[in-house]
Design a protein around this motif. Structure first.
Motif, PDB file in Angstrom:
ATOM      1  N   GLU B  14      42.951  41.610  45.268  1.00  0.00           N
ATOM      2  CA  GLU B  14      42.825  40.554  44.269  1.00  0.00           C
ATOM      3  C   GLU B  14      41.507  39.777  44.425  1.00  0.00           C
ATOM      4  OE1 GLU B  14      46.477  38.464  43.890  1.00  0.00           O
ATOM      5  OE2 GLU B  14      45.594  36.925  42.626  1.00  0.00           O
ATOM      6  N   VAL B  17      38.555  42.036  43.378  1.00  0.00           N
ATOM      7  CA  VAL B  17      38.350  42.201  41.943  1.00  0.00           C
ATOM      8  C   VAL B  17      37.670  40.972  41.360  1.00  0.00           C
ATOM      9  CG1 VAL B  17      39.574  42.259  39.752  1.00  0.00           C
ATOM     10  CG2 VAL B  17      40.139  43.902  41.504  1.00  0.00           C
ATOM     11  N   LEU B  21      33.994  41.124  39.726  1.00  0.00           N
ATOM     12  CA  LEU B  21      33.829  40.784  38.311  1.00  0.00           C
ATOM     13  C   LEU B  21      32.832  39.640  38.149  1.00  0.00           C
ATOM     14  CD1 LEU B  21      37.428  40.873  36.739  1.00  0.00           C
ATOM     15  CD2 LEU B  21      35.564  42.473  36.372  1.00  0.00           C
ATOM     16  N   GLY B 104      39.279  44.015  34.607  1.00  0.00           N
ATOM     17  CA  GLY B 104      40.232  44.070  35.707  1.00  0.00           C
ATOM     18  C   GLY B 104      41.584  44.527  35.208  1.00  0.00           C
ATOM     19  N   GLN B 106      45.833  45.385  36.361  1.00  0.00           N
ATOM     20  CA  GLN B 106      46.891  45.408  37.376  1.00  0.00           C
ATOM     21  C   GLN B 106      47.558  46.769  37.298  1.00  0.00           C
ATOM     22  OE1 GLN B 106      49.885  42.353  36.992  1.00  0.00           O
ATOM     23  NE2 GLN B 106      51.181  43.409  38.454  1.00  0.00           N
ATOM     24  N   ASN B 127      45.208  45.605  42.214  1.00  0.00           N
ATOM     25  CA  ASN B 127      44.200  45.307  41.193  1.00  0.00           C
ATOM     26  C   ASN B 127      42.983  46.212  41.333  1.00  0.00           C
ATOM     27  OD1 ASN B 127      45.008  42.601  39.756  1.00  0.00           O
ATOM     28  ND2 ASN B 127      45.548  42.405  41.910  1.00  0.00           N
ATOM     29  N   VAL B 129      39.127  47.539  39.084  1.00  0.00           N
ATOM     30  CA  VAL B 129      38.212  47.263  37.973  1.00  0.00           C
ATOM     31  C   VAL B 129      37.837  48.585  37.328  1.00  0.00           C
ATOM     32  CG1 VAL B 129      35.956  46.369  37.329  1.00  0.00           C
ATOM     33  CG2 VAL B 129      37.248  45.242  39.123  1.00  0.00           C
ATOM     34  N   TYR B 174      39.561  39.834  31.844  1.00  0.00           N
ATOM     35  CA  TYR B 174      38.125  39.753  32.116  1.00  0.00           C
ATOM     36  C   TYR B 174      37.641  38.345  31.811  1.00  0.00           C
ATOM     37  CZ  TYR B 174      38.285  40.949  27.142  1.00  0.00           C
ATOM     38  OH  TYR B 174      38.593  40.985  25.802  1.00  0.00           O
TER      39      TYR B 174
END
Lengths: 151, 333
Positions: B14, B17, B21, B104, B106, B127, B129, B174
């Motif tokens: 988590e 990501v 990002l 991103g 899940q 998670n 990307v 995102y």
């Protein structure tokens, strides 16, 4: 943990898929990162889990042989699922899955239902219907293939 | 294919990501920083919530919480979406990638083909990307892996619709609006103060530092109550929650220590370095705990450290953490 002490115990768990990142301190006590191949302390419990899965499968296959369990129970365990998870994937109530774990209700199941289970468990309808091919399976080999571990 | 996306490996999915990002959008924050601002540290033991028939212990806040808190503290706006229909979810993903934004997602771990086979369990709050599509293959940056990888359309659709607890339902997200200037200091203070509140102030015995004592008390009775085999399985799951992929070591305690060091520089509070060192010591103690426990798992009942001694370690850790977080509380004021 100091960077030089990052464990590198390769127990075959990472399946040649690379290393994981760990946080550790350098000689000045400042934090930095390092890569680890694995650690005995967390690998052992995981291997124990797989052994447990294998032993349960062997137990279930014996139950199937004497007609105390349905093939669904075997496939459910093989897919590391519980009845709640199977019910959620197939889209039916948990109590129905629990009934289907018993041979009596399993054998009364119609084709549509069998097909729905087969789809979620990655099987063919024939495999689902025929419980004779479960008992000759080499379960240790199956689990070795599934987990990539020498148990 | 988004060219300037940079894949950085991280310990936890988590944080990783979010960090990756944000880096794409020009905000350079490290993984520990995100973890700290998002108040990721926690401890809890839930005897009534079971996984494979074994109670769940957690060393972090619930999935999605770090993301929610971190972005809120930093004033970043996020577009999140879930879809009933897998086709629509995949179309929305394609559309977002076409506009040049990494997205991103899940996903569930069980069907992730690039994951080590031994680690593929039904865990739905992972998670990743997606940063492009090349020759029909989705380009995946999984923050816990060393390198980027790829998945086909069907593989990606399957993992986005895994079922069970925390089912992703095709969740994608995102950042849409990122402020041009950040003031990190208040965000860090708030993050730490929230962590302190979670760890010390919740008046429930299962949660926070008292959670350790709660497990410790129960752990002493495990061998009698459950039998040797089952007790060692329960202990095994406890260590796996603490050490399995994603914690960066010792149930996130090392990541938190790294965060405290960064915070110390950022806030100009040198004493945080000492607190960080204490936390590291604490983490080392938890590693010892894990090592002893794994020995119990391996050869049951033939060792000098038993369940009682293990419980003692946890009580010690609880007392120390209580001290640490009471100290850290001063920052929030």
């Amino acid at each position: 943990m100091e960077k030089t002490n990052i464990p590198q115990d390769d127990l075959g768990l990472n399946d040649n898929k690379g290393r994981e990142l760990c946080y550790a301190t350098d000689e000045n006590g400042d934090y930095t990162t390092g890569l680890s191949l694995g650690w005995e302390a967390k690998g052992i419990p995981l291997i124990e889990v797989w052994r447990d899965v294998r032993d349960t499968l062997i137990k279930i296959s014996k139950e199937i042989e004497v007609g105390e369990a349905s093939p669904l129970k075997f496939y459910m365990q093989y897919n590391l699922m519980d009845s709640f998870l199977v019910a959620a994937s197939v889209g039916i109530a948990t109590w129905r899955v629990k009934l289907h774990l018993m041979p009596f209700f399993y054998n009364r199941m119609n084709d549509t239902m069998t097909a729905r289970y087969a789809k979620e468990l990655g099987l063919t309808v024939d495999n689902m219907k025929n419980s004779n091919h479960i008992t000759p399976l080499n379960i240790s080999e199956l689990i070795k293939e599934k987990s990539g571990l020498e148990l | 294919m988004i060219e300037n996306f940079e894949h950085n490996q991280s310990a936890h999915c988590e944080n990783g990501v979010i960090s990756n990002l944000l880096k794409f959008h020009g905000v350079h924050l490290s993984e520990p920083m995100i973890f700290g601002i998002g108040s990721g540290l926690f401890m809890g033991f839930f005897p009534f919530l079971k996984l494979n028939g074994i109670p769940i212990a957690t060393f972090r806040t619930s999935p999605g919480m770090i993301f929610q808190r971190a972005t809120k503290q930093l004033g970043i706006k996020i577009r999140k979406a879930k879809y009933r229909n897998p086709k629509k979810a995949m179309d929305a993903l394609d559309k977002a990638i076409d506009t040049g934004i990494p997205v991103g997602l899940q996903v569930g771990v069980y069907h992730l083909t690039y994951f080590p086979r031994a680690l593929r369990f039904h865990f739905n709050a992972h998670n990743i990307v997606v940063f492009g599509k090349k020759n029909g293959m989705y380009q995946i940056s999984d923050p816990v892996l060393e390198n980027t990888t790829e998945l086909t359309y069907n593989e990606l659709a399957t993992v986005r619709y895994s079922k069970g607890p925390f089912a992703p339902n095709g969740k994608m997200y995102y950042p849409t609006d990122i402020p041009s200037e950040f003031d990190l200091a208040p965000a860090i203070r708030k993050g730490i103060s929230k962590t302190c509140r979670d760890m010390v102030d919740i008046p429930v015995r299962m949660l926070g530092t008292t959670g350790y004592k709660f497990v410790a008390k129960r752990m002493r009775t495990w061998p009698e109550k459950l039998g040797e085999k089952q007790a060692s399985m329960w202990l095994g799951q406890f260590i796996r929650m603490m050490e399995e992929i994603g914690t960066g070591g010792a149930g996130f305690r090392f990541i938190f220590s790294a965060f405290l060091q960064e915070a110390s520089k950022e806030l100009n509070e040198p004493w945080l370095m000492d607190v960080s060192a204490e936390m590291t010591e604490n983490g080392d103690r938890l590693r010892e705990f894990a090592l002893h426990s794994s020995r119990i798992c391996k050869n049951r009942a033939t060792q000098d450290v038993g369940y009682n001694e293990l419980a003692d370690i946890l009580v010690e850790v609880a007392d120390r953490e209580k001290e640490i977080f009471t100290k850290l509380k001063k920052l929030g004021k």
